[in-house]
Scaffold this active site. Structure first.
Site, PDB file in Angstrom:
ATOM      1  N   GLY A 171      63.153  19.531  40.094  1.00  0.00           N
ATOM      2  CA  GLY A 171      63.233  20.975  39.843  1.00  0.00           C
ATOM      3  C   GLY A 171      61.827  21.512  39.617  1.00  0.00           C
ATOM      4  O   GLY A 171      60.835  20.908  40.041  1.00  0.00           O
ATOM      5  N   ARG A 172      61.761  22.630  38.914  1.00  0.00           N
ATOM      6  CA  ARG A 172      60.458  23.288  38.718  1.00  0.00           C
ATOM      7  C   ARG A 172      59.472  22.399  37.976  1.00  0.00           C
ATOM      8  O   ARG A 172      58.291  22.320  38.342  1.00  0.00           O
ATOM      9  CB  ARG A 172      60.659  24.598  37.944  1.00  0.00           C
ATOM     10  CG  ARG A 172      61.337  25.665  38.766  1.00  0.00           C
ATOM     11  CD  ARG A 172      61.885  26.766  37.890  1.00  0.00           C
ATOM     12  NE  ARG A 172      63.095  26.307  37.207  1.00  0.00           N
ATOM     13  CZ  ARG A 172      64.183  27.045  37.003  1.00  0.00           C
ATOM     14  NH1 ARG A 172      64.207  28.291  37.397  1.00  0.00           N
ATOM     15  NH2 ARG A 172      65.242  26.563  36.383  1.00  0.00           N
ATOM     16  N   ILE A 173      59.938  21.701  36.938  1.00  0.00           N
ATOM     17  CA  ILE A 173      59.011  20.879  36.147  1.00  0.00           C
ATOM     18  C   ILE A 173      58.574  19.663  36.964  1.00  0.00           C
ATOM     19  O   ILE A 173      57.391  19.307  36.989  1.00  0.00           O
ATOM     20  CB  ILE A 173      59.662  20.472  34.805  1.00  0.00           C
ATOM     21  CG1 ILE A 173      59.958  21.722  33.972  1.00  0.00           C
ATOM     22  CG2 ILE A 173      58.760  19.513  34.025  1.00  0.00           C
ATOM     23  CD1 ILE A 173      60.824  21.488  32.748  1.00  0.00           C
TER      24      ILE A 173
ATOM     25  N   ARG B 208      69.072  15.146  43.737  1.00  0.00           N
ATOM     26  CA  ARG B 208      70.397  15.317  44.343  1.00  0.00           C
ATOM     27  C   ARG B 208      70.271  15.929  45.736  1.00  0.00           C
ATOM     28  O   ARG B 208      70.884  15.506  46.677  1.00  0.00           O
ATOM     29  CB  ARG B 208      71.247  16.245  43.473  1.00  0.00           C
ATOM     30  CG  ARG B 208      72.172  15.495  42.546  1.00  0.00           C
ATOM     31  CD  ARG B 208      72.968  16.467  41.749  1.00  0.00           C
ATOM     32  NE  ARG B 208      72.082  17.575  41.309  1.00  0.00           N
ATOM     33  CZ  ARG B 208      72.469  18.559  40.521  1.00  0.00           C
ATOM     34  NH1 ARG B 208      73.683  18.611  40.088  1.00  0.00           N
ATOM     35  NH2 ARG B 208      71.631  19.510  40.152  1.00  0.00           N
TER      36      ARG B 208
ATOM     37  N   ILE C 118      60.927  12.703  29.928  1.00  0.00           N
ATOM     38  CA  ILE C 118      60.776  13.992  29.227  1.00  0.00           C
ATOM     39  C   ILE C 118      62.016  14.857  29.475  1.00  0.00           C
ATOM     40  O   ILE C 118      61.989  16.063  29.239  1.00  0.00           O
ATOM     41  CB  ILE C 118      59.507  14.764  29.665  1.00  0.00           C
ATOM     42  CG1 ILE C 118      59.512  15.052  31.172  1.00  0.00           C
ATOM     43  CG2 ILE C 118      58.250  14.051  29.222  1.00  0.00           C
ATOM     44  CD1 ILE C 118      58.537  16.146  31.584  1.00  0.00           C
ATOM     45  N   ALA C 119      63.085  14.235  29.985  1.00  0.00           N
ATOM     46  CA  ALA C 119      64.256  15.019  30.405  1.00  0.00           C
ATOM     47  C   ALA C 119      65.212  15.231  29.236  1.00  0.00           C
ATOM     48  O   ALA C 119      65.162  16.270  28.567  1.00  0.00           O
ATOM     49  CB  ALA C 119      64.940  14.317  31.564  1.00  0.00           C
ATOM     50  N   ARG C 120      66.026  14.264  28.967  1.00  0.00           N
ATOM     51  CA  ARG C 120      66.979  14.326  27.869  1.00  0.00           C
ATOM     52  C   ARG C 120      67.317  12.908  27.443  1.00  0.00           C
ATOM     53  O   ARG C 120      67.325  11.987  28.270  1.00  0.00           O
ATOM     54  CB  ARG C 120      68.293  14.994  28.299  1.00  0.00           C
ATOM     55  CG  ARG C 120      68.303  16.503  28.221  1.00  0.00           C
ATOM     56  CD  ARG C 120      68.238  17.016  26.771  1.00  0.00           C
ATOM     57  NE  ARG C 120      68.244  18.455  26.688  1.00  0.00           N
ATOM     58  CZ  ARG C 120      67.171  19.247  26.675  1.00  0.00           C
ATOM     59  NH1 ARG C 120      65.955  18.730  26.734  1.00  0.00           N
ATOM     60  NH2 ARG C 120      67.294  20.558  26.568  1.00  0.00           N
TER      61      ARG C 120
ATOM     62  N   GLU D  78      68.878  11.615  19.342  1.00  0.00           N
ATOM     63  CA  GLU D  78      67.745  12.099  18.555  1.00  0.00           C
ATOM     64  C   GLU D  78      68.196  13.133  17.515  1.00  0.00           C
ATOM     65  O   GLU D  78      69.209  13.798  17.735  1.00  0.00           O
ATOM     66  CB  GLU D  78      66.676  12.712  19.489  1.00  0.00           C
ATOM     67  CG  GLU D  78      67.127  13.957  20.238  1.00  0.00           C
ATOM     68  CD  GLU D  78      66.077  14.441  21.238  1.00  0.00           C
ATOM     69  OE1 GLU D  78      65.588  13.650  22.057  1.00  0.00           O
ATOM     70  OE2 GLU D  78      65.764  15.647  21.189  1.00  0.00           O
TER      71      GLU D  78
ATOM     72  N   HIS E 217      60.180  15.010  20.978  1.00  0.00           N
ATOM     73  CA  HIS E 217      60.709  16.125  21.795  1.00  0.00           C
ATOM     74  C   HIS E 217      59.801  17.355  21.709  1.00  0.00           C
ATOM     75  O   HIS E 217      60.222  18.425  21.257  1.00  0.00           O
ATOM     76  CB  HIS E 217      62.142  16.462  21.343  1.00  0.00           C
ATOM     77  CG  HIS E 217      62.925  17.179  22.412  1.00  0.00           C
ATOM     78  ND1 HIS E 217      64.280  17.044  22.580  1.00  0.00           N
ATOM     79  CD2 HIS E 217      62.532  18.058  23.375  1.00  0.00           C
ATOM     80  CE1 HIS E 217      64.688  17.801  23.591  1.00  0.00           C
ATOM     81  NE2 HIS E 217      63.630  18.433  24.090  1.00  0.00           N
ATOM     82  N   ILE E 218      58.565  17.161  22.167  1.00  0.00           N
ATOM     83  CA  ILE E 218      57.570  18.245  22.040  1.00  0.00           C
ATOM     84  C   ILE E 218      57.004  18.688  23.386  1.00  0.00           C
ATOM     85  O   ILE E 218      55.968  19.358  23.435  1.00  0.00           O
ATOM     86  CB  ILE E 218      56.396  17.829  21.109  1.00  0.00           C
ATOM     87  CG1 ILE E 218      55.738  16.530  21.590  1.00  0.00           C
ATOM     88  CG2 ILE E 218      56.858  17.722  19.668  1.00  0.00           C
ATOM     89  CD1 ILE E 218      54.405  16.216  20.910  1.00  0.00           C
TER      90      ILE E 218
HETATM   91  C1  DGY Z   1      64.124  22.479  26.786  1.00  0.00           C
HETATM   92  O1  DGY Z   1      63.657  23.599  26.961  1.00  0.00           O
HETATM   93  O2  DGY Z   1      65.179  22.112  27.285  1.00  0.00           O
HETATM   94  C2  DGY Z   1      63.360  21.594  25.886  1.00  0.00           C
HETATM   95  O3  DGY Z   1      63.809  20.291  25.935  1.00  0.00           O
HETATM   96  C3  DGY Z   1      63.445  22.133  24.474  1.00  0.00           C
HETATM   97  O4  DGY Z   1      62.190  22.131  23.964  1.00  0.00           O
END
Ligand code: DGY
Length: 326
Positions: free
Chosen positions: A155-157, A178, A237-239, A268, A286-287
């Site tokens: 995606g964008r990130i 996907r 860095i996703a979830r 978390e 989660h920063i």
């Molecule tokens: C988001 O925007 O989903 C981040 O994980 C929250 O900081």
């Protein structure tokens, strides 16, 4: 009479001031962590709620809060929302896309570099007073420039991370998603599409940026880790829940992969205890989107969604717009 809203967590004071111009606001500037029952209680008589990714909006909560019309998440991710239940209950969900893309991509890239170059592990060594000489192989890590950067979730990130790798560090960037990007978008981020298996086998650094969904649960587990190079690093860095953290801790201990960088964790803010005792993992709380300008932009967008919807009838970034047109 002004609509009544709940701001479920502490937020920038200037955002509260803005909200108070339009709403009768109940705030939580002490940042109390409410149970579901307490959240339900706080939501009685409220038409809107300002949430972060931490407050679960469930079917049960929706049934108990009949006045609720909108949940505005200050996050791009919205796996804390049961969106189907919200749609069924006629409750709009909104998130904060775009405003955090570049900041989060910066962090993903930084965490990948810190992981590859063993920055946390070497800093702990230095702080512990263990550094007494230079040594040719001391904390020798993996090369970043010119190596292969894999991205799962484009995606964008993901695209932002790809651009940094391809055009900033001369990396060979491969991705799996996907759906494949169109050729122009692939060229703009310097990335080539590969199968998931190829991605696992070829990446020197694999960065996970896909949204959480039940299908994405443990998308990286023991089987996938075993397909990666023993010299590879993995960055999430996703979830939390996308990686099987217990399997990852074992893989890190056994040298199945070289290192990991994690900003998100299953369950978390609890962290799997085995991850805390392995040295070759960089852990951050989660920063990824945490710079003041970006967090302010996220809070402002969440507030704009509440104002847009409850005052003017149109949210800025709705997730289930069918609720409005129904
Ligand atoms: C988001 O925007 O989903 C981040 O994980 C929250 O900081």
């Amino acid at each position: 009479m002004k609509p009544r809203i709940l701001v479920a967590r502490a937020v920038f004071p200037q955002v509260l001031t803005l909200l108070a111009q339009h709403f009768d606001v109940t705030a939580n500037q002490d940042d109390a962590l409410w149970s579901s029952a307490e959240l339900i209680q706080q939501l009685q008589g409220k038409q809107g709620v300002f949430t972060t990714g931490s407050e679960r909006i469930s079917q049960e909560l929706l049934a108990a809060c009949p006045d609720l019309k909108i949940c505005a998440n200050m996050a791009v991710g919205f796996n804390n929302f049961d969106l189907d239940a919200m749609t069924a209950a006629g409750v709009l969900g909104t998130n904060t896309p775009d405003v955090l893309t570049e900041t989060t991509a910066d962090f993903g890239f930084a965490l990948m570099m810190a992981t590859a170059r063993r920055m946390a592990e070497s800093e702990h060594f230095l702080r512990a007073g263990l550094w007494n000489r230079w040594r040719y192989d001391m904390f020798a890590g993996a090369e970043v420039h010119g190596s292969t950067l894999g991205i799962l979730g484009m995606g964008r990130i993901g695209q932002g991370i790809a651009r940094r790798g391809a055009f900033g560090f001369g990396m060979n960037v491969i991705y799996h998603n996907r759906s494949r990007l169109d050729a122009a978008t692939e060229a703009a981020c310097g990335a080539s599409y590969v199968s998931k298996q190829d991605l696992l086998q070829r990446s020197d650094h694999l960065v996970l940026v896909l949204p959480y969904s039940p299908e994405a649960h443990h998308v990286i587990g023991a089987t996938e880790l075993a397909q990666m190079k023993p010299t590879a690093s993995l960055v999430n860095i996703a979830r939390g829940g996308i990686v099987d953290d217990a399997a990852l801790a074992i893989a890190l201990k056994q040298g199945t992969i070289a290192a990991a960088g994690l900003d998100v964790f299953e369950g978390e803010p609890k962290v799997h205890p085995d991850l805390l005792s392995v040295p070759n993992v960089v852990l951050t709380p989660h920063i990824a989107s945490a710079t003041i300008p970006t967090r302010l932009a996220m809070a402002q967008l969440a507030a704009d969604n509440l104002i847009g919807f409850l005052v003017h009838g149109k949210a800025v970034t709705p997730l289930n717009p069918q609720v409005v047109s129904a």
